[in-house]
Design a protein around this motif. Structure first.
Motif, mmCIF file in Angstrom:
data_model
loop_
_atom_site.group_PDB
_atom_site.id
_atom_site.type_symbol
_atom_site.label_atom_id
_atom_site.label_comp_id
_atom_site.label_asym_id
_atom_site.label_seq_id
_atom_site.Cartn_x
_atom_site.Cartn_y
_atom_site.Cartn_z
ATOM 1 N N GLY A 122 0.777 3.611 -2.422
ATOM 2 C CA GLY A 122 0.283 5.569 -2.171
ATOM 3 C C GLY A 122 1.345 6.747 -3.082
ATOM 4 O O GLY A 122 0.900 7.746 -3.963
ATOM 5 N N LEU A 159 -0.877 11.445 10.588
ATOM 6 C CA LEU A 159 -1.980 11.691 9.313
ATOM 7 C C LEU A 159 -1.300 13.262 8.439
ATOM 8 O O LEU A 159 -1.201 13.618 7.972
ATOM 9 C CB LEU A 159 -3.977 11.993 9.390
ATOM 10 N N GLY A 188 -2.310 9.259 1.491
ATOM 11 C CA GLY A 188 -2.085 7.778 1.784
ATOM 12 C C GLY A 188 -1.326 6.660 2.313
ATOM 13 O O GLY A 188 -1.366 6.158 3.153
ATOM 14 N N TYR A 237 1.125 -0.865 0.139
ATOM 15 C CA TYR A 237 0.048 -0.291 -0.532
ATOM 16 C C TYR A 237 1.004 0.953 -0.159
ATOM 17 O O TYR A 237 0.473 2.716 -0.578
ATOM 18 C CB TYR A 237 -0.897 -0.401 1.582
ATOM 19 N N SER A 253 -5.773 5.385 5.899
ATOM 20 C CA SER A 253 -4.848 4.839 5.106
ATOM 21 C C SER A 253 -5.830 4.854 3.480
ATOM 22 O O SER A 253 -5.362 5.568 2.836
ATOM 23 C CB SER A 253 -3.774 3.777 5.354
ATOM 24 N N LYS A 254 -6.837 3.947 3.899
ATOM 25 C CA LYS A 254 -7.344 3.383 2.171
ATOM 26 C C LYS A 254 -8.217 4.368 2.192
ATOM 27 O O LYS A 254 -8.471 4.380 0.162
ATOM 28 C CB LYS A 254 -7.995 1.855 2.687
ATOM 29 N N TRP A 255 -9.006 5.158 2.507
ATOM 30 C CA TRP A 255 -9.591 6.502 2.176
ATOM 31 C C TRP A 255 -8.589 7.176 1.380
ATOM 32 O O TRP A 255 -9.378 7.846 0.021
ATOM 33 C CB TRP A 255 -9.562 6.772 3.548
ATOM 34 N N TYR A 256 -7.286 7.893 2.004
ATOM 35 C CA TYR A 256 -6.673 8.836 0.909
ATOM 36 C C TYR A 256 -5.970 7.941 0.021
ATOM 37 O O TYR A 256 -5.984 7.992 -1.262
ATOM 38 C CB TYR A 256 -5.916 9.368 1.789
ATOM 39 N N LEU A 257 -5.842 6.601 0.205
ATOM 40 C CA LEU A 257 -5.359 6.330 -1.599
ATOM 41 C C LEU A 257 -6.547 5.777 -2.285
ATOM 42 O O LEU A 257 -6.221 5.786 -3.622
ATOM 43 C CB LEU A 257 -4.890 4.892 -0.582
ATOM 44 N N HIS A 299 0.177 5.860 5.665
ATOM 45 C CA HIS A 299 0.084 4.282 6.070
ATOM 46 C C HIS A 299 1.740 3.006 6.444
ATOM 47 O O HIS A 299 1.322 1.861 7.017
ATOM 48 C CB HIS A 299 -0.238 3.344 4.895
ATOM 49 N N LEU A 305 -2.591 13.611 -2.259
ATOM 50 C CA LEU A 305 -3.707 12.527 -1.977
ATOM 51 C C LEU A 305 -3.043 11.183 -1.992
ATOM 52 O O LEU A 305 -3.575 10.492 -0.868
ATOM 53 C CB LEU A 305 -5.537 12.077 -2.395
ATOM 54 N N GLY A 306 -2.984 10.921 -2.941
ATOM 55 C CA GLY A 306 -1.888 9.287 -3.229
ATOM 56 C C GLY A 306 -0.800 9.440 -2.053
ATOM 57 O O GLY A 306 -0.600 8.333 -0.866
#
Lengths: 496, 497, 100, 87
Positions: free
Chosen positions: B320, B484, B331, B316, B397-401, B335, B327-328
């Protein structure tokens, strides 16, 4: 530039020679009161010489006041001064190891000759480093061979005697070939001083034959693949401090001579084909030595074959020293110099540590080291640190040297040497980790013989300096550049 | 102690204890424990002090020349503090855990000596200010983890050690070659926040791509990118704290962190996109994420399942990083922290089950929740977090990824993320189900009693602490100095010249 | 042909013959004999060639003096080692050369 | 006249060397080696190197010869007439 105020140069030879005589007159096997002052005097001389050359540049000395060609001309450039210092340091470490050995080690009656031969070896080494002409080099080399053979026999075993005889025959043959070459060169040029030959050789038949003879003889003495057969038995059979000296320094003497001849007057004849040929032999040494080290059952033979492989790196550097851009040549010079010093420190540490490990388990076999990591952490740690340098992993002198050679190879587009250098590192990792693998094996019963703590400390100190050399290479490299051959020295701007 | 040399002190705070611990006799248990905990605590303080320098926009830096043309640089920039902070924090917990774990075991001096050496290497990796310094500590990490992998000295451990070395030494050689190629035409490559290679002439671009490939391959071995991940499941024979350490923090993160450095601080994200280097990385990371999850579902050994989960989750970060856009980046970076905290929790729990009940296989876990409620609660938090259920750390993490994938114009990555979450659920939820909703069918294989609590306090405290952090990192993601926010700080500097 | 050149030529022949003997023999004493003859041959070349080019020359003569001393020292050491080897094993050649 | 002497001496050197290197008896080989050394001393005289000639006779032929005789004698005493053929 003859600097009469520098008797330090002859002293570097005379001091060990004097102690060779003193210890021969009083041949006691345990003579710390006699040996330790000698080591101190030797180290002090070498350190003073090193700092003198660092400050003043290349220094010359004509022994007995005669100028060349008859006098014994000595010359201390950065390489000579550094190697003199390294010799004094490593020899002192080996001497301490010997002094700290339990009395059982002195059973053989040849042991009384250890100290005279030891100091003679030191004097001969310094003589080779500091020699300014081809004949002094010959004398130094011959004395070196004789004292080295004598030291191998001190181990007293039949295997050691056979190894010593084999070594002697190889050494005699090698120095004869060299002498013959020197004879031919003298006929052509009427001088043997490197300085007077500086205009360079001409491509006459005599010169070519002479160079071929000299090269063959010196390669035999340096144990360059495929002329390496005598080395592993001799270095494997000798006592640990002797193996350490032989692998660390003695084989380098003939290499330094080769370098001085080929990069000095011989550089015009060092055409790409010849230089690449040296590189190919070096690659062969790396592959063959590494392969043998991988499959040998005995620890010291593993380490001795590793020397064959490590010497290969020095020859792989040759094509990069000539067949490349100026910047790449400078980088290759730094690399090969650092490799000489780093290997000297690391390999002597490794032999001393191996000696302690072997004594602890009372077996020469790698497989018998099971569980030794618990019993002898310090010796194993010293072995590990020196292995880091030999594998060329950072931070270590071996890594920095490999890095510089890599840079030289990449800058000159010679990718074949890039892969040789990297592959050699992997092969080295393969054989040194055999030792760790064995040492971490659990379950063997505890049947270890205690060994002197001093042995571990000495080995650890040498190994640590091989590591430190990797991160603090600026000052040593500056000195090693002083008086570098003009062919590689253009960018190095060392002192005159 | 001068403030400027702070990075050197951070390094020394684990290097010196390593040396001291090596020299300590095996029997000096109390001294060793004190030394370990004091060093871990001190390091946390030092890293915090170093982070303050970043906040004030004046990062601490130490440098000297190793040899002409090669500098040794330690710099506490924002990214360094992120990784160093994570390592220092988790190390404190893992040290506590390890002290309990090795109670009464042989070779503790050796273990803790190399353990401290590992921290030192990880700190060096975090703080390295140029590629050469990074390489130096990266290789040191390989060497100092080997003795930990083979610590048990069994044939199986030695075989795992050999596999580990084959992968990492070869990977190290690839990394060395990549760095050497880069240096050969770009000189000493320092980490700069917007990359240092923009000035390279266009004729050298093919070599830049070669160097990138070599470096990513070398780093990918430690980061366990498929197909370079083979060493990781085997290395599970190591003691539990080592697994926790290797898999959550040191080795895999060193690789992932290296990828972050190479993309952001060597090439620069925009230049990397111009060279068309990002998309292959996205694909490699996506393949790894799916493959690791798939393999995890097939494992019945708890530690092996967690190992394959690691393979998947660590990518991940690479994913990212490879998604162009802030944003990536956020993330991926966040993560780096979140995965560490969650995965270390799960490994602690696995260790707790193994040490307390003798359970290694998932099928033996039935009803363990009643026997060990606290551990099982922690495990549940970690597992649910990994799946990405809000409001836990993994969700952030997953939200931003996911947003990053859309921003970068790769909507198919969303599918990868969703597939991975489904697979995460598929291999974690059955365990949770067994813990809480099944009854023990047989006596525990090898039960030990630790008195008043369900297991040793040395085990329980780190487990609960990291589980609490998993919750906290998600709940308080908006607070200043949360992972974050720190990731956002780095991202701002990366994208704004 | 000057006498100097003639002796140099003889020296070259000596080296060649002795090298062949060195390679052919396995007996250590015989190899030492070959080594000594080879050495003498090289000395003749050294002095002969130099004096052919430039007339009587003290430098190569001094070198040869040194060389003679070195050669006898080498022979002496080799014989000492050989005698210990012989006493220990009863062999006159090295193990890898020994074909009984 | 002198040229003839040089030629004869040179051939004598080669003959003596050949004998020292290839004769079947080790004892005879050493004898011929000493003869060879003395002949070389003559050659040094012809090359106008009297001091080298002296050193060759004393050290090259004398001392080396004595060492070799001693060693060969030792071999003979220890092992009844070793088959020291050229093999």
């Amino acid at each position: 530039m003859i600097d009469a105020a520098t008797p330090l140069i002859p002293l570097a030879v005379v001091v060990p020679l004097l102690w060779a005589v003193l210890t021969a007159v009083r041949p006691q096997v345990r003579a710390a009161w006699l040996v330790v002052p000698g080591l101190l005097a030797w180290c002090t001389t070498a350190a003073l010489l090193w700092s003198h050359v660092r400050a003043q540049g290349v220094t010359q000395y004509a022994l007995g006041g005669w100028a060349e060609p008859l006098g014994i001309g000595l010359r201390a450039d950065g390489l000579a001064a550094t190697l003199t210092l390294v010799t004094a340091v490593i020899a002192s470490a080996c001497a301490l190891h010997r002094l700290l050995s339990p009395p059982a080690e002195f059973a053989d009656h040849a042991a009384r000759w250890f100290w005279p031969l030891f100091f003679l070896l030191g004097a001969a080494l310094d003589g080779v480093w500091l020699a300014a002409d081809l004949f002094n080099m010959y004398v130094g080399l011959e004395l070196l061979g004789l004292s080295a053979v004598g030291l191998v026999t001190v181990a007293g075993t039949t295997i050691a005697l056979a190894a010593a005889l084999r070594y002697l025959l190889a050494a005699l043959l090698g120095s004869l070939a060299y002498l013959l070459g020197v004879a031919l060169l003298y006929a052509d040029y009427g001088t043997l001083a490197l300085a007077s030959l500086a205009n360079g050789f001409t491509a006459s038949t005599t010169t070519l034959v002479a160079l071929a003879l000299i090269t063959a003889g010196l390669c035999l003495k340096t144990a360059l693949f495929p002329l390496h057969g005598w080395l592993p038995p001799a270095h494997g059979a000798a006592l640990p401090p002797v193996s350490a000296l032989l692998s660390a320094l003695v084989v380098k003497a003939s290499f330094v001579m080769l370098l001085r001849i080929w990069l000095g007057p011989g550089v015009s004849l060092l055409v790409p084909a010849v230089a690449q040929g040296f590189g190919v032999l070096g690659a062969g040494a790396i592959a063959w030595g590494g392969w043998q080290a991988l499959r040998h059952a005995e620890l010291k033979m593993l380490v001795a074959h590793s020397t064959v492989a490590q010497l290969g790196y020095l020859f792989v550097a040759v094509p990069l020293l000539v067949d490349a851009s100026a910047a790449a040549r400078a980088s290759a010079w730094d690399g090969v110099m650092l490799q000489v010093v780093a290997h000297a420190l690391a390999k002597s540490a490794m032999f001393l540590a191996s000696g302690a490990l072997i004594a602890a388990v009372a077996s020469y076999r790698v497989d018998d080291l099971a569980g030794v990591s618990r019993h002898m952490p310090l010796a194993l740690f010293a072995f590990g640190l020196s292995a880091v340098s030999l594998m060329g992993l950072p931070p270590s002198g071996g890594f920095s040297a490999k890095w510089m050679l890599l840079q030289a190879a990449l800058a000159s587009g010679q990718w074949q040497w890039v892969f040789v250098l990297l592959g050699g590192g992997l092969l080295t990792a393969g054989y040194v980790f055999r030792v760790f693998r064995a040492s971490f094996l659990q379950g063997a019963e505890d049947r270890f013989t205690p060994t002197p703590l001093g042995w571990d400390v000495v080995a650890l100190a040498l190994a640590a300096s091989a590591i430190l050399l990797g991160v603090m290479a600026v000052a040593p490299l500056e000195v090693l550049r002083i008086g570098a051959p003009p062919s590689v020295g253009l960018l190095l701007n060392g002192a005159p | 102690m001068s403030a400027a040399s702070l990075p050197a002190w951070v390094l020394a705070s684990s290097l010196l204890p390593a040396v001291l611990i090596f020299l300590l006799p095996e029997s000096r248990r109390r001294t060793r424990t004190t030394l370990n905990l004091a060093a871990a605590g001190l390091k946390l303080v030092l890293v915090a002090a170093m982070s303050w320098g970043v906040v004030r926009n004046a990062p601490h830096e130490v440098r000297f020349t190793m040899w002409p043309g090669a500098e040794f640089i330690l710099r506490g920039d924002a990214l360094a503090c992120l990784f160093a902070g994570l390592s220092a924090l988790l190390w404190l917990f893992t040290t506590i855990y390890a002290i309990g774990y090795l109670e009464g075991a042989p070779n503790r001096s050796r273990f803790f000596g190399f353990f401290s050496l590992c921290v030192a290497s990880t700190m060096g990796i975090a703080l390295a200010g140029n590629l050469l310094t990074f390489l130096l500590f990266y290789e040191l990490l390989t060497l100092s983890t080997y003795p930990l992998v083979v610590h048990r000295g069994t044939e199986k451990a030695l075989a795992a050690g050999r596999t580990y070395l084959r992968y990492t030494i070869t990977g190290g050689a690839a990394l060395l070659l990549g760095i050497a190629v880069l240096y050969s035409f770009a000189g000493d490559v320092e980490f700069k926040e917007t990359g240092s290679l923009r000035a390279v002439a266009e004729s050298q671009w093919p070599l830049l791509r070669v160097a990138f490939g070599l470096m990513i391959a070398g780093l990918g071995v430690k980061a366990a990118l498929v197909p370079l991940h083979g060493w990781l499941p085997q290395a599970m024979v190591a003691p539990a704290p080592v697994s926790a350490l290797l898999h959550a923090v040191a080795v895999v993160k060193a690789g992932a962190f290296g990828i972050v450095r190479v993309v952001y601080d060597v090439y620069g994200i925009e230049f990397a996109r111009e060279l068309a280097l990002l998309v292959p990385l996205t694909i490699a990371a996506s393949v790894t994420i799916v493959w690791g999850s798939l393999r995890a579902t097939q494992q019945t050994d708890l530690k092996r399942r967690l190992a394959f989960s690691t393979v998947s989750q660590v990518s991940y970060i690479a994913l990212g990083v490879s998604l162009f856009g802030p944003l990536g980046t956020i993330g991926g970076l966040v993560h780096l922290l979140h995965q560490g905290i969650m995965k270390v929790t799960l490994f602690y729990c696995a260790g707790n089950y193994a040490e307390t009940l003798g359970v290694h296989d998932i099928r033996e876990l039935d009803g363990a929740g009643r026997r060990m409620p606290l551990t099982s609660a922690a495990f549940t938090i970690g597992a649910v977090g990994m799946i990405g259920v809000p409001p836990l750390a993994g969700f952030v993490s997953k939200w931003y990824l996911g947003l990053g994938a859309l921003e970068a114009g790769h909507p198919w990555v969303l599918a990868v993320l969703i597939a991975s979450s489904v697979l995460n659920a598929a291999y974690f939820l059955p365990i949770v189900h067994r813990l809480w909703f099944r009854n023990a069918s047989a006596p525990w294989p090898d039960e030990r009693s630790f008195g008043r609590f369900e297991t040793s306090l040395w085990f329980l405290i780190p487990t609960l602490a990291t589980a609490a952090l998993t919750v906290g990192a998600g709940l308080f993601a908006g607070m200043p100095f949360s992972p974050l926010q720190w990731a956002m700080l780095i991202t701002r500097r990366e994208y704004l010249p | 042909m000057s006498p100097a050149l003639w002796y140099a030529l003889v020296g070259a022949l000596l080296v060649a013959v002795a090298f062949a003997a060195f390679a052919a023999h396995t007996h250590v004493v015989r190899r030492l004999l070959a080594f000594n003859v080879m050495g003498t041959g090289s000395f003749l070349i050294l002095v002969g060639l130099a004096q052919h080019e430039r007339g009587p020359d003290p430098v190569p003569q001094a070198l040869v003096l040194t060389g003679i001393v070195v050669a006898v020292a080498s022979t002496a050491l080799a014989l000492v080692v050989f005698r210990r080897w012989f006493a220990a094993t009863g062999r006159v050649a090295l193990p890898e050369d020994d074909t009984p | 006249m002198t040229l003839l002497f040089d030629v004869i001496l040179g051939l004598g050197l080669l003959l003596a060397a050949g004998g020292a290197l290839w004769s079947r008896s080790l004892f005879r080989a050493v004898v011929l080696f000493v003869v060879f050394g003395l002949l070389v001393a003559l050659a040094w005289v012809r090359l106008e190197a009297p001091d080298v000639a002296l050193a060759e006779a004393a050290i090259g032929a004398g001392l080396t010869g004595a060492l070799l005789f001693d060693a060969v004698g030792h071999l003979r005493r220890t092992r009844r007439d070793p088959p020291d053929g050229a093999a």
